[in-house]
Design an enzyme around this catalytic site. Structure first.
Site, PDB file in Angstrom:
ATOM      1  N   HIS A 105       0.819  -1.215   0.000  1.00 37.33           N
ATOM      2  CA  HIS A 105       0.000   0.000   0.000  1.00 37.33           C
ATOM      3  C   HIS A 105       0.854   1.268   0.000  1.00 37.33           C
ATOM      4  O   HIS A 105       0.362   2.348  -0.314  1.00 37.33           O
ATOM      5  CB  HIS A 105      -0.979   0.006   1.186  1.00 37.33           C
ATOM      6  CG  HIS A 105      -0.360   0.271   2.517  1.00 37.33           C
ATOM      7  ND1 HIS A 105      -0.063  -0.724   3.439  1.00 37.33           N
ATOM      8  CD2 HIS A 105       0.008   1.429   3.115  1.00 37.33           C
ATOM      9  CE1 HIS A 105       0.447  -0.185   4.521  1.00 37.33           C
ATOM     10  NE2 HIS A 105       0.504   1.122   4.351  1.00 37.33           N
ATOM     11  N   ASP A 135       0.221  -7.807   1.724  1.00 37.46           N
ATOM     12  CA  ASP A 135       0.515  -6.378   1.610  1.00 37.46           C
ATOM     13  C   ASP A 135       2.017  -6.124   1.563  1.00 37.46           C
ATOM     14  O   ASP A 135       2.524  -5.188   2.177  1.00 37.46           O
ATOM     15  CB  ASP A 135      -0.124  -5.598   2.767  1.00 37.46           C
ATOM     16  CG  ASP A 135      -0.074  -4.089   2.556  1.00 37.46           C
ATOM     17  OD1 ASP A 135      -0.074  -3.664   1.391  1.00 37.46           O
ATOM     18  OD2 ASP A 135      -0.001  -3.347   3.563  1.00 37.46           O
ATOM     19  N   SER A 209       4.849   2.254   7.958  1.00 38.37           N
ATOM     20  CA  SER A 209       4.504   1.072   7.160  1.00 38.37           C
ATOM     21  C   SER A 209       5.672   0.648   6.280  1.00 38.37           C
ATOM     22  O   SER A 209       6.265   1.467   5.572  1.00 38.37           O
ATOM     23  CB  SER A 209       3.287   1.363   6.280  1.00 38.37           C
ATOM     24  OG  SER A 209       2.146   1.594   7.062  1.00 38.37           O
TER      25      SER A 209
END
Length: 356
Positions: A105, A135, A209
Site C-alpha cells: 500500500h 501487503d 509502514s
C-alpha cells in the site's frame, strides 16, 4: 599451651592484615588521604554501570531501514499542469545488491518511487512485484554494497519478546518505538488475515509502514504493516478506542514472499477450494464443511464431511496446515489426499490449481 597457640594464631592473622593494608596503600595512593576517597572509588564503580539500553540493537539495524517516497502524477485541467501527490513509507534493505521489502500500500499505483538511505543517498526504485494478501512489495535500486538488516532464517518469535519498530513516521526522520509481541502468526502462504501476522504494541503511525520490526539483538522479526481497525458498525463509538494493537508480517513469511516475487515476479499459490466448520475441533485432520464449485476439491470428488487426515504423506492436524501445504504447492501438481468418508478410508488424487 592452648592459650599460647591461640595468641600466636591471632598475631599471625593480624600480621597478614597489616601486610595486605600496606600493599593496598602502595598500589592505590588515593587511599592514603583522609577525605573518604576509598568510598568515592567504590561509589564511582557502582555509578559506572550502564543503564539497560537497546541502542546497540538500533545501531545494528537502523542503517538498513530506508525512507520511501512514492509519487502519483495526476492530470490537471488548470493550465495543462499535472498534479503530484506523495505517499510516505519505510522499507528494509534485505540484501546488499539492492532488494528491499516494503508494504504494497506504500507504493500502490505509484508512478515514481524514491528511496532515501539513512546516510542521505537517494535512489530511484523499480517495483519488482507485490502480493496483495500479505501487503508486501519488493523494490530494487541500482546500487551494491548496501547495508543490510541482520537476519536469522531459524528465528522463532514468542509472545513476550521485546521488539523495536523502526521507521519514518510523519516524515519526522528515523524513529524507534518499543513494545512486546502480543500474539504470533503462521508463516504459511495461505495467510490472509490478521491472525496470521505478528501482533505487538510497538506503535506504528503513517510512514512506519514497511519499516523493520527487530528484536533486542537488532535481528529482523517482521515487516511493520498496519494498525488494527475495527470494522464493526459501532467501531466509531468513542468508548471503543483501540490502542496498542499493531501488526507486522512475520520475517519467515516476508522472506518467502520476497524470494517468490524475485523468482517469478509474483506469488503463485496453490488452491484447493474447501473450508471447514471450526466448531468441530479435532486433534487429527479436519472435516470439510464447504466445497467451492469447479474447485480442485470439487473436480477430484472430495465431499462435505470428508475427514482429511493426510496430504502427500504429511499428517494433518488443522485446515490452516493443510491450506499452507496446498498454497506452497506448484499448480498442476497432483497431491494424494487420505480421507475418511464415514468408515471408509480413501486415497484421492487432487490436481492443485493456481489461486486467482
Amino acid at each position: 599451651m592452648k592459650l599460647l597457640s591461640a595468641l600466636k594464631y591471632i598475631l599471625n592473622s593480624a600480621s597478614y592484615g597489616v601486610i595486605v593494608a600496606v600493599v593496598l596503600l602502595l598500589l592505590i595512593p588515593e587511599l592514603r588521604d583522609g577525605n573518604g576517597s576509598w568510598w568515592n572509588i567504590l561509589a564511582s564503580s557502582k555509578q559506572s554501570e550502564q543503564p539497560h539500553s537497546y541502542a546497540r540493537a538500533v545501531q545494528q539495524a537502523s542503517a538498513a531501514v530506508v525512507n520511501i517516497y512514492s509519487e502519483k502524477i495526476q492530470p490537471s485541467f488548470n493550465y495543462n499542469r499535472s498534479h503530484r501527490t506523495t505517499e510516505l513509507g519505510s522499507g528494509v534493505i534485505m540484501n546488499a545488491n539492492g532488494y528491499l521489502l516494503t508494504n504494497y500500500h506504500v507504493v500502490q499505483d505509484a508512478d515514481l518511487i524514491g528511496v532515501v538511505l539513512q546516510n542521505g543517498d537517494r535512489y530511484p526504485a523499480e517495483l519488482i512485484g507485490y502480493d496483495v494478501y500479505t501487503d508486501l512489495a519488493v523494490l530494487k535500486v541500482a546500487a551494491t554494497n548496501l547495508p543490510t538488516i541482520p537476519q536469522d532464517e531459524n528465528l522463532t518469535s514468542y509472545v513476550g519478546d521485546v521488539v523495536l519498530a523502526i521507521g519514518n513516521p510523519f516524515n519526522l526522520g528515523q524513529t524507534v518505538t518499543q513494545g512486546i509481541i502480543s500474539g504470533t502468526g503462521r508463516s504459511g502462504l495461505s495467510s490472509t488475515s490478521y491472525q496470521e501476522f505478528l501482533q505487538m504494541d510497538a506503535a506504528i503511525n503513517e510512514g512506519n509502514s514497511g519499516g523493520a520490526l527487530v528484536n533486542s539483538n537488532g535481528v529482523l522479526v517482521g515487516i511493520n504493516s498496519r494498525k488494527y481497525i475495527n470494522s464493526r458498525e459501532y467501531s466509531f463509538d468513542p468508548e471503543l478506542s483501540i490502542q496498542g494493537i499493531f501488526f507486522a508480517v512475520p520475517y519467515k513469511l516476508a522472506h518467502k514472499i520476497m524470494r517468490k516475487i524475485i523468482e517469478d515476479g509474483r506469488v503463485i499459490r496453490g488452491w484447493l477450494g474447501v473450508s471447514t466448520n471450526s466448531r468441530f475441533a479435532r486433534s487429527t485432520g479436519f472435516l470439510i464443511g464447504e466445497i467451492q464449485p469447479n474447485s480442485p476439491a470439487h473436480k477430484a470428488g472430495l465431499q462435505v464431511n470428508d475427514l482429511i487426515y493426510q496430504i502427500d504423506g504429511v499428517e494433518i492436524h488443522s485446515i490452516s496446515q493443510a491450506l499452507d501445504i496446498v498454497a506452497e504447492t506448484k499448480p498442476n501438481t497432483t497431491l494424494i489426499f487420505k480421507v475418511a468418508r464415514g468408515e471408509l478410508p480413501l486415497d484421492i488424487p487432487v490436481v492443485i490449481e493456481e489461486k486467482r
